[in-house]
Design an enzyme around this catalytic site. Structure first.
Site, PDB file in Angstrom:
ATOM      1  N   GLU A 130       5.184   5.680  13.829  1.00 14.05           N
ATOM      2  CA  GLU A 130       6.342   5.545  12.935  1.00 14.05           C
ATOM      3  C   GLU A 130       6.488   6.844  12.172  1.00 14.05           C
ATOM      4  OE1 GLU A 130       5.832   0.767  11.949  1.00 14.05           O
ATOM      5  OE2 GLU A 130       5.860   2.216  10.312  1.00 14.05           O
ATOM      6  N   ASP A 176       8.747   1.201  -1.360  1.00 14.51           N
ATOM      7  CA  ASP A 176       7.497   1.923  -1.154  1.00 14.51           C
ATOM      8  C   ASP A 176       6.738   2.154  -2.452  1.00 14.51           C
ATOM      9  OD1 ASP A 176       7.219   2.529   1.698  1.00 14.51           O
ATOM     10  OD2 ASP A 176       9.166   3.499   1.439  1.00 14.51           O
TER      11      ASP A 176
END
Lengths: 405, 279
Positions: free
Chosen positions: B50, B61
């Protein structure tokens, strides 16, 4: 296909939360079930007369509504044109329009059985309003505030703490309102079961822009009635400042389908909108993008990275704007202007001197444009400005800009 | 059409083990180092990569990945240079699938159609876009599928059985199960709950299920690999990278190996999961 003008400007959003191409639900999957729940709960509350009755009771006895519609006589004489009225939402409990929305959301949180309230705040007005309502109902309150704003809005930080809220200074990113919103979303993603996110402006994922607007429409609805009493007719123009745009949409929305009423929104021009990253005027200097759950005009670079923006006013210092305003701009129903830091400071002082009212720096931006527009208008033109916040929180900041007083 | 992602999962299935999916932020701390790290990943044991697309406001995040994105942006990373780096990687690595992961705004501003053409040309296999739930499928998911890219969706503990079919409807490649409610790099998940969740998702789909958020080391990777078709590790790698940087956040001689060594360690954990499970 040619875009067609809507029959009404007041029917949005659609069932997916869209105002034209703007709005929507751009959130992480973790939050999606939560905002669907919220939408369901809000729809049920709206249909329940006891919900509105409770809100009306609080508005009257706790907030002090209706706020006066005040003829600013000396300002009118000074400018020599349009007749100027101030909608005095700065007289509300907690000193701004923010409480209108907060009480609605807190009543909803209680209906949903949520015990922990989170909020983001820029100038601190929404944080104070949220802390106030949480104190009243004995709810835990956590307010995320950019570390930069914690510094420049110290009196409001102290007020929130006195009211029992936990104020979390946000150190990430540019450490202002957008980062406070990121941090609040991170909290919500983590604490899904017991937490209600009380958003302070008419932005974010659907249903927030609609819900916050509905709660703020008390402003415009009162103006309709009060203007009928004062002048026996509709106003000719409305004007309000815009950060996220909740005070403005609250004033504007009830008049959107009255074509005789001209409507002006005033964004924060900071150092001037020709200054790269030196202003917070998303509509004037930005482009459509996706942030914080909705598509709207954003200040960003060519790569889609969000810019920090700048305004003397912490309450307008946000790189986005509520999606309904983006739509009202594109549909042409509302005219969006901007005022610089300096223009706002001048208007701030003028208001103090002529009317004995210390306005917040946010509505001082709207007043700056009133001083430009009004002299060119005939004396029978009635203009209503939303004086959406009081300036107590800003006096030290203003004093500093004016070189001490 | 068989994609690189499908082929990789089929091959691993025949080997009888789970996949290791590694997340790195493109351009962290600079593009040249990032390319070296990408090239080191397959031989260190990464089965799928990724690649983070840096964004200023990554609202799902934690601090580590936020900081990684800002380091990359500070050094001039853009979506364009991210795609160029993937294209460079593809010149020497034909088999390891690349999944771009990030937020919608940079893609929207780049232009969805142009992005899909360029991503496909660069050798990208799939997309994970955190802030595009199924309710917004018409934005990017459906065009991506049409362009031949997989659209990998996140399922979370809040995605109940009623909602799962909607989440899985246009998902392809694999399903990414977020093991906790929270941001990346936060708490360690409860492994028994993860096992239960993977079973629950598998009742709704034949796609492989990857599990991430809270995989910190070889041991937690092994615990997850027992139950899942793939284990995703991100924050732990970003933290290893950060520790290798100098005081000005510049890469040092140990930056690439710091990431590669941690991948090797975690890969060993993933590969030992099967023997653990069969005991």
């Amino acid at each position: 296909m040619e875009p067609t003008l809507p029959n009404s400007f007041r029917t949005g959003p659609d069932e997916h939360g869209h105002f034209g191409i703007f709005g929507g639900r751009f959130v992480a999957e973790t939050l999606m079930p939560l905002i669907l729940d919220l939408e369901k709960a809000y729809t049920a509350a709206k249909a329940d007369p006891s919900f509105q009755a409770e809100l009306d009771f609080l508005a009257k006895h706790y907030v002090g509504r209706p706020s006066p519609l005040y003829f600013a006589e000396r300002m009118t004489q000074h400018l020599g044109g349009a007749k100027i009225y101030f909608k005095r939402d700065e007289l509300n409990h907690t000193g701004a329009h923010k409480i209108n929305n907060v009480l609605g959301q807190i009543l909803l949180a209680r209906r949903m059985g949520k015990s922990r309230i989170i909020a983001e705040t820029g100038a601190g007005q929404h944080g104070v309003a949220t802390a106030t309502a949480c104190a009243k109902y004995g709810l835990e309150c956590i307010v995320y505030m950019g570390a930069v704003d914690v510094e420049r809005q110290a009196p409001n930080v102290f007020r929130m703490k006195m009211l029992g809220a936990t104020v979390v200074p946000v150190q990430s990113g540019s450490r202002t309102l957008k980062d406070a919103m990121n941090e609040a979303l991170r909290d919500w993603v983590t604490n899904v079961a017991d937490t209600f996110y009380c958003i302070g402006t008419a932005a974010g994922p659907h249903p927030y822009p609609m819900m916050v607007r509905d709660f703020q429409c008390v402003i415009g609805n009162e103006v309709r009635v009060q203007m009928q009493e004062a002048e026996g007719r509709l106003p000719d123009s409305l004007i309000a400042c815009i950060g996220g745009g909740s005070n403005a949409i609250g004033l504007f929305h009830p008049f959107l389908d009255d074509p005789s009423v001209q409507i002006f929104g005033v964004e924060a021009g900071g150092h001037g909108i020709d200054q790269k990253n030196g202003h917070a005027a998303s509509l004037a200097g930005g482009h459509p993008g996706v942030l914080h759950g909705n598509r709207t005009y954003l200040l960003m670079d060519d790569d889609g990275q969000i810019l920090e923006g700048h305004s003397i006013s912490a309450g307008l210092d946000y790189p986005g704007i509520g999606p309904e305003h983006s739509w009202l701009k594109e549909s042409g129903r509302v005219t969006y202007l901007n005022a610089t830091d300096k223009e706002a400071l001048d208007a701030f002082q003028l208001c103090c001197k002529l009317e004995g009212i210390i306005p917040a720096l946010e509505p001082a931006h709207a007043l700056a444009k009133v001083t430009e527009l009004a002299p060119k208008l005939p004396k029978d033109h009635i203009m209503v400005m939303n004086l959406c916040g009081r300036g107590d929180k800003d006096i030290f900041n203003v004093a500093e800009h004016l070189g001490g007083m | 059409m068989t994609t690189r992602i499908d082929q990789r999962f089929a091959a691993l299935k025949s080997e009888g083990r789970s996949a290791l999916v590694t997340f790195v932020m493109c351009g962290d701390p600079d593009m040249a180092t990032s390319l070296e790290i990408l090239r080191a990943l397959p031989k260190s044991g990464a089965d799928i990569i990724e690649v983070g697309m840096p964004f200023t406001d990554p609202m799902a995040d934690g601090p580590s990945i936020q900081a990684a994105g800002l380091r990359a942006l500070k050094n001039g990373a853009t979506l364009k240079s991210t795609l160029a780096t993937v294209a460079e990687f593809r010149k020497t690595e034909a088999d390891t699938p690349i999944v771009l992961m990030g937020y919608y705004n940079p893609i929207y501003v780049y232009g969805v159609d142009r992005f899909l053409v360029d991503a496909k040309a660069a050798g990208v296999d799939g997309l994970i876009v955190v802030d595009l739930p199924p309710e917004e499928d018409s934005e990017l998911c459906l065009p991506a599928l049409k362009a031949g890219l997989s659209f990998i969706r996140l399922a979370t503990p809040t995605t109940d059985d009623k909602r799962l079919p909607a989440v899985l409807a246009n998902t392809s490649g694999f399903v990414y199960y977020v093991s906790i409610t929270g941001i990346t790099g936060a708490a360690i998940p409860d492994y028994s709950k993860v096992a239960h969740a993977v079973e629950r998702i598998k009742r709704h789909t034949n796609l492989p299920v990857a599990v991430g958020f809270g995989v910190k080391n070889a041991q937690s990777a092994q615990e997850i690999a027992v139950h899942a078709d793939a284990v995703v590790v991100g924050t732990a790698l970003i933290d290893a990278l950060r520790r290798s940087l100098d005081e000005n956040d510049k890469a040092t001689a140990t930056t690439v190996s710091a990431v590669a060594d941690m991948v090797k360690d975690i890969a060993a954990g993933v590969q030992s999961a099967r023997s653990k499970a069969s005991k």
